[in-house]
Design a protein around this motif. Structure first.
Motif, PDB file in Angstrom:
ATOM      1  N   SER A 103      -1.491   1.123   8.582  1.00  0.00           N
ATOM      2  CA  SER A 103      -0.971   2.123   9.593  1.00  0.00           C
ATOM      3  C   SER A 103      -0.272   3.288   8.810  1.00  0.00           C
ATOM      4  O   SER A 103      -0.265   4.297   9.324  1.00  0.00           O
ATOM      5  CB  SER A 103      -0.151   1.486  10.524  1.00  0.00           C
ATOM      6  N   LEU A 104       0.276   2.887   7.592  1.00  0.00           N
ATOM      7  CA  LEU A 104       0.939   4.004   6.858  1.00  0.00           C
ATOM      8  C   LEU A 104       0.090   4.953   6.128  1.00  0.00           C
ATOM      9  O   LEU A 104       0.494   5.983   5.633  1.00  0.00           O
ATOM     10  CB  LEU A 104       2.012   3.104   5.780  1.00  0.00           C
TER      11      LEU A 104
ATOM     12  N   VAL B 211       2.124   7.890  11.572  1.00  0.00           N
ATOM     13  CA  VAL B 211       3.040   6.754  11.340  1.00  0.00           C
ATOM     14  C   VAL B 211       3.890   6.956   9.949  1.00  0.00           C
ATOM     15  O   VAL B 211       5.171   6.464   9.892  1.00  0.00           O
ATOM     16  CB  VAL B 211       2.189   5.595  11.269  1.00  0.00           C
ATOM     17  N   TYR B 212       3.246   7.377   8.822  1.00  0.00           N
ATOM     18  CA  TYR B 212       4.137   7.307   7.695  1.00  0.00           C
ATOM     19  C   TYR B 212       5.336   8.335   7.996  1.00  0.00           C
ATOM     20  O   TYR B 212       6.208   8.070   7.594  1.00  0.00           O
ATOM     21  CB  TYR B 212       2.896   8.073   6.606  1.00  0.00           C
TER      22      TYR B 212
ATOM     23  N   ASP C 259       6.727   5.056  -0.493  1.00  0.00           N
ATOM     24  CA  ASP C 259       5.859   5.867  -1.346  1.00  0.00           C
ATOM     25  C   ASP C 259       4.980   4.982  -2.023  1.00  0.00           C
ATOM     26  O   ASP C 259       3.835   5.543  -2.490  1.00  0.00           O
ATOM     27  CB  ASP C 259       6.501   7.117  -2.010  1.00  0.00           C
ATOM     28  N   GLU C 260       5.275   3.961  -2.633  1.00  0.00           N
ATOM     29  CA  GLU C 260       4.563   3.076  -3.520  1.00  0.00           C
ATOM     30  C   GLU C 260       3.161   2.463  -2.662  1.00  0.00           C
ATOM     31  O   GLU C 260       2.232   2.670  -3.166  1.00  0.00           O
ATOM     32  CB  GLU C 260       5.137   2.019  -3.938  1.00  0.00           C
ATOM     33  N   VAL C 261       3.583   2.102  -1.190  1.00  0.00           N
ATOM     34  CA  VAL C 261       2.598   1.668  -0.450  1.00  0.00           C
ATOM     35  C   VAL C 261       1.489   2.670  -0.033  1.00  0.00           C
ATOM     36  O   VAL C 261       0.429   2.399   0.081  1.00  0.00           O
ATOM     37  CB  VAL C 261       3.265   0.790   0.433  1.00  0.00           C
ATOM     38  N   ALA C 262       2.165   3.784   0.281  1.00  0.00           N
ATOM     39  CA  ALA C 262       1.377   4.972   1.301  1.00  0.00           C
ATOM     40  C   ALA C 262       1.000   5.945   0.396  1.00  0.00           C
ATOM     41  O   ALA C 262       0.238   6.591   0.635  1.00  0.00           O
ATOM     42  CB  ALA C 262       2.333   5.410   2.203  1.00  0.00           C
TER      43      ALA C 262
END
Length: 337
Positions: free
Chosen positions: A290-291, A296-297, A333-336
């Motif tokens: 979702s990110l 969503v982000y 920010d690391e994940v997305a």
């Protein structure tokens, strides 16, 4: 990469700057943007500044009734700034949200008043949903009694265990302490799908016993307040925000973990410094897939930035620290990225 977001997967491009203070808290059951989504302003002129950034889409939030007021307020303010984004917020309980919505891939975000369990992680994994945890506030879980219960001002963990354990034969207040009245205890509390139920069961009732089923369960914290208010022998527990908004209707009880400990009142200050024994962290979990969705982000970024502001304290919770905010944003920010 994960499965598509329930809001519709699109490439995430960061182009917004979240700013400004959050306005009035709305305690509705579901927050939803009613704009037409056609890019026009409220007067049909197309001049609505909230649409000028081009952000559009849907964000679906389920989960904890304790976290609900925070998410509800964040959704209201975010939609006020971004008129083509629809954010819906429903109170389903932490466990109910994970099991029925988030882990099946049908919601983007789940509020939780306790950490996600191994079983829930496994369920999510089976559906290619990878949860990302963000700690967003602190709570002073509050035990409350009827305003006329002048006999009780403080309860120990052992006494709470007697009242709430399924192995206990306690039925009246006099069963807890001889000097208390021979009056039936009327119990009101969260349903078993609630993270507050899980937290209380694990940290107060204990691992060697189970939470009693002899009580009136609900996912509506206001219903717990009403039950306690209307019954002199009533007792229940819920997040501090609900006591904060009903402090004239019920009486908060001080708590001490040990017999020789100190009775401590539920308060934001006592939760923040750790002196209150029922202080606990609150979370939101976002699906990694979702990110990748732009709306969503940006909503999560906005949420994490605003979680440090006065709005969280005004609702009745401890805001996240600047350090926690920065850790959350770095993880986002690391994940997305």
């Amino acid at each position: 990469m994960m499965t598509d977001s329930p809001s519709g997967g699109i490439s995430r491009r960061r182009f917004l700057t979240s700013s400004g203070a959050i306005g009035t808290l709305a305690l509705a059951g579901c927050v939803q943007n009613t704009n037409s989504g056609d890019g026009s302003g409220s007067d049909g002129s197309g001049s609505d500044s909230s649409d000028s950034d081009g952000l559009s889409g849907q964000v679906i939030i389920k989960g904890s009734s304790t976290v609900f007021p925070i998410s509800d307020a964040m959704a209201e303010e975010f939609m006020a700034e971004h008129g083509n984004v629809n954010v819906t917020v429903d109170s389903t309980g932490s466990g109910g949200g994970f099991e029925n919505w988030f882990c099946p891939g049908d919601s983007d975000i789940n509020g939780a008043s306790r950490p996600i369990t191994d079983a829930e992680i496994e369920q999510c994994s089976g559906n290619n949903v990878e949860p990302v945890e963000f700690e967003i506030a602190g709570d002073a879980l509050t035990v409350a009694v009827n305003n006329d219960a002048d006999w009780v001002d403080c309860l120990t963990f052992d006494e709470l265990r007697q009242i709430w354990s399924d192995e206990s034969d306690v039925t009246n207040w006099s069963d807890v302490r001889d000097e208390w009245p021979d009056m039936e205890i009327e119990r009101y509390g969260p349903a078993s799908t609630s993270g507050t139920f899980d937290y209380f069961n694990e940290n107060v009732v204990g691992e060697d016993t189970e939470h009693t089923t002899e009580y009136q369960p609900t996912e509506e914290d206001e219903t717990i307040v009403q039950g306690i208010r209307d019954n002199e022998g009533g007792i229940g527990y819920f997040g501090f925000a609900y006591y904060n908004s009903n402090s004239e209707a019920v009486k908060a009880v001080e708590v001490k973990a040990e017999e020789d400990g100190e009775c401590t009142a539920p308060s934001l200050a006592n939760a923040k410094d750790g002196s209150y024994p029922l202080a606990r962290p609150l979370f939101i979990y976002a699906s990694e897939s979702s990110l990748q969705n732009e709306a969503v982000y940006e909503f999560i970024r906005f949420y994490l930035e605003q979680a440090e502001t006065d709005i969280v304290q005004e609702i009745g919770y401890v805001p996240s620290s600047a350090e926690q905010r920065d850790e959350n944003l770095e993880k986002l920010d690391e994940v997305a990225g």
